[in-house]
Design an enzyme around this catalytic site. Structure first.
Site, short mmCIF file in Angstrom:
data_model
loop_
_atom_site.label_atom_id
_atom_site.label_comp_id
_atom_site.label_asym_id
_atom_site.label_seq_id
_atom_site.Cartn_x
_atom_site.Cartn_y
_atom_site.Cartn_z
N GLU A 121 0.82 -1.22 0.00
CA GLU A 121 0.00 0.00 0.00
C GLU A 121 0.85 1.27 0.00
O GLU A 121 0.37 2.34 -0.33
CB GLU A 121 -0.98 -0.01 1.18
CG GLU A 121 -1.86 -1.25 1.14
CD GLU A 121 -3.07 -1.23 2.05
OE1 GLU A 121 -3.53 -0.13 2.41
OE2 GLU A 121 -3.57 -2.32 2.37
N TYR A 132 -2.83 4.94 7.22
CA TYR A 132 -2.14 3.64 7.43
C TYR A 132 -0.93 3.52 6.51
O TYR A 132 0.20 3.30 6.97
CB TYR A 132 -3.11 2.47 7.18
CG TYR A 132 -2.40 1.14 7.00
CD1 TYR A 132 -1.69 0.56 8.05
CD2 TYR A 132 -2.41 0.46 5.77
CE1 TYR A 132 -1.03 -0.66 7.89
CE2 TYR A 132 -1.75 -0.75 5.59
CZ TYR A 132 -1.06 -1.30 6.66
OH TYR A 132 -0.40 -2.50 6.49
P1 NAD Z 1 -2.72 -7.33 12.98
O1 NAD Z 1 -3.42 -6.03 13.20
O2 NAD Z 1 -3.52 -8.58 12.86
O3 NAD Z 1 -1.66 -7.58 14.15
C1 NAD Z 1 -0.83 -6.58 14.67
C2 NAD Z 1 -0.25 -7.07 15.98
O4 NAD Z 1 0.65 -6.07 16.48
C3 NAD Z 1 -1.29 -7.33 17.08
O5 NAD Z 1 -1.03 -8.56 17.73
C4 NAD Z 1 -1.11 -6.17 18.03
O6 NAD Z 1 -1.43 -6.48 19.38
C5 NAD Z 1 0.39 -5.88 17.87
N1 NAD Z 1 0.74 -4.50 18.22
C6 NAD Z 1 0.12 -3.36 17.81
N2 NAD Z 1 0.72 -2.29 18.35
C7 NAD Z 1 1.76 -2.76 19.10
C8 NAD Z 1 2.77 -2.14 19.89
N3 NAD Z 1 2.83 -0.81 20.02
N4 NAD Z 1 3.66 -2.93 20.51
C9 NAD Z 1 3.62 -4.27 20.38
N5 NAD Z 1 2.68 -4.91 19.66
C10 NAD Z 1 1.76 -4.17 19.02
O7 NAD Z 1 -1.82 -7.10 11.70
P2 NAD Z 1 -1.37 -8.13 10.57
O8 NAD Z 1 -2.41 -8.17 9.51
O9 NAD Z 1 -0.92 -9.38 11.21
O10 NAD Z 1 -0.11 -7.36 9.95
C11 NAD Z 1 1.20 -7.56 10.47
C12 NAD Z 1 2.18 -6.71 9.70
O11 NAD Z 1 2.14 -7.05 8.31
C13 NAD Z 1 1.88 -5.21 9.78
O12 NAD Z 1 3.11 -4.54 9.89
C14 NAD Z 1 1.21 -4.90 8.44
O13 NAD Z 1 1.46 -3.57 8.05
C15 NAD Z 1 1.92 -5.88 7.54
N6 NAD Z 1 1.15 -6.32 6.35
C16 NAD Z 1 -0.13 -6.79 6.50
C17 NAD Z 1 -0.83 -7.24 5.38
C18 NAD Z 1 -2.21 -7.83 5.51
O14 NAD Z 1 -2.83 -8.18 4.49
N7 NAD Z 1 -2.76 -8.00 6.71
C19 NAD Z 1 -0.23 -7.20 4.12
C20 NAD Z 1 1.07 -6.70 4.00
C21 NAD Z 1 1.76 -6.27 5.14
P1 TYD Z 2 -9.29 -4.79 3.77
O1 TYD Z 2 -9.48 -6.25 4.07
O2 TYD Z 2 -9.68 -3.79 4.79
O3 TYD Z 2 -7.78 -4.62 3.30
P2 TYD Z 2 -7.04 -3.30 2.63
O4 TYD Z 2 -7.91 -2.12 2.82
O5 TYD Z 2 -5.79 -3.23 3.43
O6 TYD Z 2 -6.82 -3.67 1.19
O7 TYD Z 2 -10.13 -4.45 2.47
C1 TYD Z 2 -9.91 -5.15 1.25
C2 TYD Z 2 -10.75 -4.48 0.19
O8 TYD Z 2 -12.13 -4.70 0.50
C3 TYD Z 2 -10.58 -2.97 0.16
O9 TYD Z 2 -10.66 -2.53 -1.20
C4 TYD Z 2 -11.76 -2.44 0.94
C5 TYD Z 2 -12.83 -3.47 0.66
N1 TYD Z 2 -13.82 -3.69 1.74
C6 TYD Z 2 -15.20 -3.67 1.46
O10 TYD Z 2 -15.62 -3.47 0.31
N2 TYD Z 2 -16.06 -3.91 2.48
C7 TYD Z 2 -15.64 -4.13 3.76
O11 TYD Z 2 -16.49 -4.30 4.68
C8 TYD Z 2 -14.24 -4.16 4.03
C9 TYD Z 2 -13.72 -4.40 5.41
C10 TYD Z 2 -13.36 -3.94 2.98
#
Ligand code: NAD
Ligand code: TYD
Length: 372
Positions: free
Chosen positions: A140, A164
């Site tokens: 992103e 974000y």
């Molecule tokens: P998540 O929100 O599920 O988990 C985040 C974790 O970090 C939680 O367990 C939370 O308690 C912990 N946390 C938050 N603030 C904290 C702090 N100040 N100190 C210690 N712990 C803290 O997120 P996720 O989806 O597992 O994402 C993990 C990483 O991967 C993030 O850095 C995110 O930017 C990156 N990422 C996520 C995606 C995705 O699709 N979810 C994709 C690419 C990159």
């Molecule tokens: P999301 O899972 O929040 O991931 P990200 O915003 O990091 O890509 O959302 C995935 C896509 O789905 C995004 O384009 C926003 C859309 N979305 C909806 O249309 N409805 C929803 O309720 C949510 C949570 C996301």
């Protein structure tokens, strides 16, 4: 044998990474540091809680002294940084925590790592401790693409559009600067949207599954034609493994699934899998009596178009050629098998998601629906 500090280990990807790593490298030691925000969940770590190679520490990445003491006490040589505020919608309604955790928190971690691995040895006339700081980031940060634009490469200029992604971009820059200025041994990976077990149900895929089981509306933002590249979470862990073990210090690596879907179509794929599961397994209708649309095979009726997310990025797409050519990375899970596994995981783990739904999360969801 390595000792790793995994920040954010109780979150979605961090927990999946811990499960992946301990299966693959059972002799390594893993320490998870997590503040247990709304997104952190000890249940995500239940499968490893009795493993003597795993230690959980409840704490904040912004606590520099705590991090320094963990690095020293456990002789940590690899830090894998997942901890973050991760939900775009929350960053729009309240950016403060994103700045605090994603920017200031990452800065604090970098200071701790530099202190223990570089400055303390230098003060004793010693060489730096051999180390790796791996920073987990997102696609992103590159901004948005049109339908015909080429996919993001590691050379694409950063153009984050949400609080974000701006906070993640800032953290990526700090990590880079700590390498160039102070010689910290860093790598960064920028990954596309993950899906799989333990995914917090504010994100699209688990939200759709759980709403269908409650016979609730499936909110589609705008026209539903926004495109994301979806990767099974274990394949993200595998990519990070390759970057840590084979990646070059100072480099960034894109990780993606080669798997672009418009939101409305991913929702359709999930709906169809659930409808099929209800046909294949008659017991599901008894287990989920509220799921009337799934039982009647008309989940399409739950689709509800709602106001678009402000500044909503239209399309993300990852070009992971560098990661493939230099590290041999290819996702191992097909989308077909990954999404089927995911749907079945949620159907079989109601206790996990009911507990999540009964926490503070519910208040937040209710507020969102009111504002829509
Ligand atoms: P998540 O929100 O599920 O988990 C985040 C974790 O970090 C939680 O367990 C939370 O308690 C912990 N946390 C938050 N603030 C904290 C702090 N100040 N100190 C210690 N712990 C803290 O997120 P996720 O989806 O597992 O994402 C993990 C990483 O991967 C993030 O850095 C995110 O930017 C990156 N990422 C996520 C995606 C995705 O699709 N979810 C994709 C690419 C990159
Ligand atoms: P999301 O899972 O929040 O991931 P990200 O915003 O990091 O890509 O959302 C995935 C896509 O789905 C995004 O384009 C926003 C859309 N979305 C909806 O249309 N409805 C929803 O309720 C949510 C949570 C996301």
């Amino acid at each position: 044998m390595k000792t790793l500090l995994v920040t954010g280990g109780a979150g979605f990807i961090g927990a999946n990474f811990i499960h992946y790593w301990l299966k693959k490298y059972p002799d390594d030691q893993l320490i998870a540091l997590d503040a247990l925000t709304y997104a952190g969940n000890m249940e995500n770590l239940a499968p490893v809680q009795d493993n003597p190679h795993f230690t959980f520490v409840h704490g904040n990445i912004g606590d520099q002294l705590l991090v320094e003491s963990l690095l020293e006490k456990h002789k940590v040589t690899t830090l894998v940084h997942f901890a973050a505020e991760s939900h775009v919608d929350r960053s729009i309604s309240g950016p403060d925590e994103f700045i605090e955790t994603n920017i200031i928190g990452t800065y604090s971690l970098l200071k701790a790592a530099k202190q223990v691995w570089i400055d303390t040895p230098a003060s004793k006339g010693e060489k730096p401790i051999s180390h790796r700081f791996h920073h987990v980031s997102t696609d992103e940060v590159y901004g948005t693409l049109s339908a015909t634009d080429l996919a993001f490469t590691e050379q694409t200029a950063y153009a984050p559009n949400s609080p974000y992604s701006a906070s993640k971009a800032a953290s990526d820059h700090l990590v880079r600067a700590y390498h160039h200025t102070y010689g910290l041994s860093v790598t960064t990976s920028n990954c596309s949207n993950n899906y799989g077990p333990y995914h917090f149900p504010e994100k699209l895929i688990p939200l759709v599954i759980i709403n269908i089981l409650h016979n609730k509306a499936l909110p589609i933002y705008g026209d539903g034609m926004q495109i994301r590249d979806w990767l099974y979470v274990e394949d993200h862990a595998y990519g990070i493994d390759l970057v840590i073990n084979k990646g070059l210090v100072g480099e960034t690596y894109n990780i993606g699934g080669n798997n672009e879907w418009a939101n409305i179509n991913i929702v359709k794929a999930v709906r169809q899998l659930i409808e099929k599961a209800f046909i294949d397994d008659q017991a599901l209708a008894k287990k989920y009596p509220d799921a009337q649309a799934a039982i009647a095979q008309n989940t399409e009726s739950l689709i509800t178009y709602v106001t678009d997310r402000p500044g909503h990025d239209r399309r993300y797409a990852i070009d992971a050629t560098k990661t493939r050519d230099e590290l041999g990375y290819e996702p191992r899970e097909s989308f077909e098998t990954g999404i089927a596994k995911t749907v079945h995981w949620y159907l079989n783990n109601e206790v996990w998601w009911q507990a999540v739904m009964n926490g503070s999360y519910r208040d937040w969801v209710e507020k969102q629906y009111v504002s829509n």
